[in-house]
Design a protein around this motif. Structure first.
Motif, short mmCIF file in Angstrom:
data_model
loop_
_atom_site.label_atom_id
_atom_site.label_comp_id
_atom_site.label_asym_id
_atom_site.label_seq_id
_atom_site.Cartn_x
_atom_site.Cartn_y
_atom_site.Cartn_z
N SER A 20 -3.46 -12.82 -0.78
CA SER A 20 -3.19 -12.87 -2.22
C SER A 20 -2.35 -11.70 -2.71
O SER A 20 -2.07 -11.59 -3.89
CB SER A 20 -4.51 -12.91 -3.00
N SER A 21 -1.93 -10.83 -1.81
CA SER A 21 -1.18 -9.64 -2.25
C SER A 21 -0.32 -9.07 -1.12
O SER A 21 -0.60 -9.30 0.06
CB SER A 21 -2.20 -8.59 -2.73
N ILE A 54 1.77 -7.66 1.82
CA ILE A 54 2.32 -8.18 3.08
C ILE A 54 1.75 -9.57 3.37
O ILE A 54 2.49 -10.48 3.77
CB ILE A 54 2.01 -7.21 4.25
N ARG A 63 -10.83 -11.82 -1.90
CA ARG A 63 -12.04 -11.87 -2.75
C ARG A 63 -11.73 -12.36 -4.17
O ARG A 63 -12.38 -13.26 -4.67
CB ARG A 63 -12.70 -10.48 -2.80
N ASP A 64 -10.75 -11.79 -4.82
CA ASP A 64 -10.48 -12.04 -6.24
C ASP A 64 -9.88 -13.44 -6.46
O ASP A 64 -8.74 -13.71 -6.06
CB ASP A 64 -9.52 -10.95 -6.73
N ASP A 80 -15.48 -12.29 1.08
CA ASP A 80 -15.27 -10.95 1.63
C ASP A 80 -15.31 -11.08 3.16
O ASP A 80 -16.33 -11.46 3.72
CB ASP A 80 -16.38 -10.01 1.13
N VAL A 81 -14.20 -10.78 3.82
CA VAL A 81 -14.14 -10.99 5.28
C VAL A 81 -14.98 -9.98 6.06
O VAL A 81 -15.17 -10.13 7.27
CB VAL A 81 -12.69 -10.94 5.83
N CYS A 126 -4.76 -9.99 7.80
CA CYS A 126 -3.99 -8.99 7.05
C CYS A 126 -4.83 -8.28 5.99
O CYS A 126 -4.40 -7.29 5.42
CB CYS A 126 -2.76 -9.67 6.42
N TYR A 129 -8.63 6.02 7.99
CA TYR A 129 -7.84 4.78 8.12
C TYR A 129 -7.35 4.54 9.55
O TYR A 129 -7.52 3.44 10.10
CB TYR A 129 -6.66 4.88 7.15
N LYS A 181 -7.30 1.18 12.53
CA LYS A 181 -6.08 0.48 12.97
C LYS A 181 -5.89 0.63 14.48
O LYS A 181 -5.33 -0.24 15.13
CB LYS A 181 -4.87 1.01 12.19
N PRO A 209 5.43 0.01 8.96
CA PRO A 209 5.55 1.33 8.34
C PRO A 209 5.06 1.23 6.89
O PRO A 209 4.62 0.16 6.47
CB PRO A 209 7.06 1.57 8.37
N THR A 259 4.94 0.29 3.33
CA THR A 259 5.55 -0.91 2.77
C THR A 259 5.22 -1.01 1.29
O THR A 259 4.07 -0.76 0.90
CB THR A 259 5.02 -2.16 3.52
N THR A 279 3.90 -2.27 -1.60
CA THR A 279 2.93 -3.31 -1.98
C THR A 279 1.97 -2.73 -3.02
O THR A 279 1.93 -1.50 -3.19
CB THR A 279 2.05 -3.73 -0.78
N GLY A 298 -1.15 -2.40 -2.63
CA GLY A 298 -2.05 -1.53 -1.86
C GLY A 298 -1.43 -0.16 -1.61
O GLY A 298 -2.10 0.87 -1.72
N1 LIG Z 1 1.47 -1.34 2.59
C1 LIG Z 1 1.58 -0.53 3.62
O1 LIG Z 1 2.19 0.54 3.54
C2 LIG Z 1 1.00 -0.91 4.92
C3 LIG Z 1 -0.06 -1.79 5.02
N2 LIG Z 1 -0.59 -2.09 6.24
C4 LIG Z 1 -1.70 -3.02 6.36
O2 LIG Z 1 -1.27 -4.29 5.92
C5 LIG Z 1 -2.34 -4.98 5.32
C6 LIG Z 1 -1.94 -5.43 3.93
O3 LIG Z 1 -1.58 -4.30 3.19
P1 LIG Z 1 -0.98 -4.41 1.71
O4 LIG Z 1 -0.16 -5.62 1.60
O5 LIG Z 1 -0.43 -3.09 1.39
O6 LIG Z 1 -2.36 -4.58 0.90
P2 LIG Z 1 -2.71 -5.04 -0.59
O7 LIG Z 1 -3.72 -4.04 -1.06
O8 LIG Z 1 -1.50 -5.24 -1.42
O9 LIG Z 1 -3.44 -6.43 -0.33
C7 LIG Z 1 -4.65 -6.46 0.36
C8 LIG Z 1 -5.13 -7.88 0.47
O10 LIG Z 1 -6.36 -7.92 1.21
C9 LIG Z 1 -7.37 -8.53 0.42
N3 LIG Z 1 -8.65 -7.90 0.77
C10 LIG Z 1 -8.97 -6.59 0.71
N4 LIG Z 1 -10.23 -6.40 1.10
C11 LIG Z 1 -10.74 -7.61 1.41
C12 LIG Z 1 -12.00 -8.07 1.86
N5 LIG Z 1 -13.02 -7.23 2.06
N6 LIG Z 1 -12.18 -9.39 2.08
C13 LIG Z 1 -11.16 -10.25 1.88
N7 LIG Z 1 -9.95 -9.88 1.45
C14 LIG Z 1 -9.74 -8.57 1.21
C15 LIG Z 1 -6.94 -8.27 -1.02
O11 LIG Z 1 -7.49 -9.18 -1.96
P3 LIG Z 1 -8.88 -8.88 -2.74
O12 LIG Z 1 -8.84 -7.44 -3.12
O13 LIG Z 1 -8.89 -9.82 -3.87
O14 LIG Z 1 -9.97 -9.17 -1.75
C16 LIG Z 1 -5.44 -8.50 -0.88
O15 LIG Z 1 -5.17 -9.88 -0.82
C17 LIG Z 1 -3.52 -4.03 5.34
O16 LIG Z 1 -4.33 -4.31 6.46
C18 LIG Z 1 -2.88 -2.68 5.48
O17 LIG Z 1 -3.72 -1.75 6.09
C19 LIG Z 1 -0.09 -1.55 7.39
C20 LIG Z 1 0.96 -0.67 7.34
C21 LIG Z 1 1.57 -0.28 6.11
#
Ligand SMILES: NC(=O)C1=CN([C@@H]2O[C@H](COP(=O)(O)OP(=O)(O)OC[C@H]3O[C@@H](n4cnc5c(N)ncnc54)[C@H](OP(=O)(O)O)[C@@H]3O)[C@@H](O)[C@H]2O)C=CC1
Ligand SMILES: CCCCCCCCCCCCCCCC(=O)[C@@H](N)CO
Length: 300
Positions: free
Chosen positions: A41-42, A44, A64-65, A93-94, A121, A186, A190, A217, A219, A221, A223
């Motif tokens: 939902s968000s 990557i 979750r949301d 919640d995974v 992801c 963190y 990973k 790297p 990214t 987003t 997050g």
């Molecule tokens: N952005 C970056 O710089 C980088 C990110 N990554 C990894 O890539 C992945 C995605 O990152 P990014 O796109 O930035 O993250 P975002 O925070 O933008 O998105 C995270 C997503 O995961 C979901 N999520 C989080 N916790 C849970 C949970 N407990 N159960 C189910 N869903 C969950 C969120 O939805 P909701 O909160 O509604 O559950 C959301 O859809 C992550 O694993 C991150 O560690 C790796 C390298 C770089």
């Protein structure tokens, strides 16, 4: 003599090239495939879902949301390539309860068929100095980033083995290739994904199942924006040596590598160098990848 040696080397390389298609998997066909994206939902994850949808896949988004899920569903549906395509949303919640994760995946498979590609992801990060990070954050991050990838994978693996096909992606991070200032909570989560991926790949390769570990790297987003608010200066300075990528670009690379069944997935030139430097004994998916590791490791 020299000429003979050169001819010998050329012959070996040619031979390796000839057999390499035998060891690399057949590409996954995305049109009509069922792709599950946790964290879809968000950021990557959302871009990965869009990329697969554009290529004709049926999508299950897990997060979750519920509102965010529904909003993303609408956004993805704009890219439909045929009128049969479906985007299914599941709020769970995974990281909490395995049975619950197994149940929702069963429901998703009843609706859209067996999972062809699972992209793990969902994840989150906390940065800070070791002594400043709340103790319960260590457990929470391990639960979300690591167990949150174990559970969905565990829930789909038996069906994949029965069907003798399937792909699983684990989204690690460059911080899963090396430990960096500020990432004591963190990075280990990973790194753990890589251990899981290597062990699992060895188990499931005879079943024609291919695992991909992605090491993105920084990214751009939601997050990442959240993480940046509290990131220590040292972490920022170190991270700036590597560029900030767009989520669309990272997603394209991950989807391409998953389709091809590549074990390692990285973005850009520093991603390439890091993957060579940290290759260890992780599987290679092509002869050239192996040769490059041998040739370049020392230089880098
Ligand atoms: N952005 C970056 O710089 C980088 C990110 N990554 C990894 O890539 C992945 C995605 O990152 P990014 O796109 O930035 O993250 P975002 O925070 O933008 O998105 C995270 C997503 O995961 C979901 N999520 C989080 N916790 C849970 C949970 N407990 N159960 C189910 N869903 C969950 C969120 O939805 P909701 O909160 O509604 O559950 C959301 O859809 C992550 O694993 C991150 O560690 C790796 C390298 C770089
Ligand atoms: C010879 C090779 C040179 C390469 C230099 C590489 C320097 C490493 C920088 C790493 C940046 C940290 C990425 C973490 C991203 C992440 O997972 C979080 N943003 C999640 O939100």
């Amino acid at each position: 003599m020299l000429l003979l040696a050169a001819a010998f080397i050329v012959a070996i390389v040619l031979l390796l090239y000839m057999v390499s298609p035998l060891i690399s998997p057949k590409p996954l066909k995305l049109p009509g495939a069922h792709v599950v994206v946790t964290g879809g939902s968000s950021g990557i994850g959302k871009c990965i879902a869009i990329e697969c949808y554009k290529q004709g896949a049926f999508i299950t988004l897990i997060a979750r949301d519920e509102n965010k899920l529904l909003q993303t569903k609408k956004e993805i549906e704009k890219y439909s390539v045929n009128d049969k395509q479906v985007v299914l949303c599941i709020s769970v919640d995974v990281s909490k309860d395995y049975e619950q994760v197994e149940n929702v995946l069963k429901q998703a498979q009843e609706k859209l068929g067996p999972v062809d590609l699972l992209v793990n992801c969902a994840g989150t990060s906390v940065t800070g100095k070791f002594e400043d990070i709340e103790v319960n954050s260590f457990e929470r991050l391990m639960a979300v980033n690591y167990l949150g990838s174990v559970y969905p994978s565990r829930a789909v693996i038996s069906t994949m083995k029965e069907r003798r096909m399937g792909r699983i992606v684990f989204v690690s991070s460059q911080a899963g290739q090396l430990g960096l200032f500020g990432y004591t909570a963190y990075s280990p989560t990973k790194f753990a994904l890589r251990g899981l991926a290597e062990a699992l790949q060895m188990e499931v390769k005879p079943y024609n199942i291919y695992i991909t570990v992605a090491y993105p790297p920084d990214t751009d987003t939601p997050g990442f924006a959240e993480e940046s608010k509290t990131k220590p200066l040292e972490t920022k300075l170190i991270s700036e040596t590597s560029s900030v990528c767009q989520a669309e670009q990272v997603a394209r690379v991950i989807v391409k590598d998953a389709i091809q069944g590549n074990f390692n997935s990285f973005v850009g030139s520093d991603g390439y160098m890091l993957s060579i430097l940290t290759s260890g004994m992780s599987p290679v998916t092509s002869i050239t990848e192996g040769l490059q590791q041998v040739r370049l490791a020392k230089v880098l």
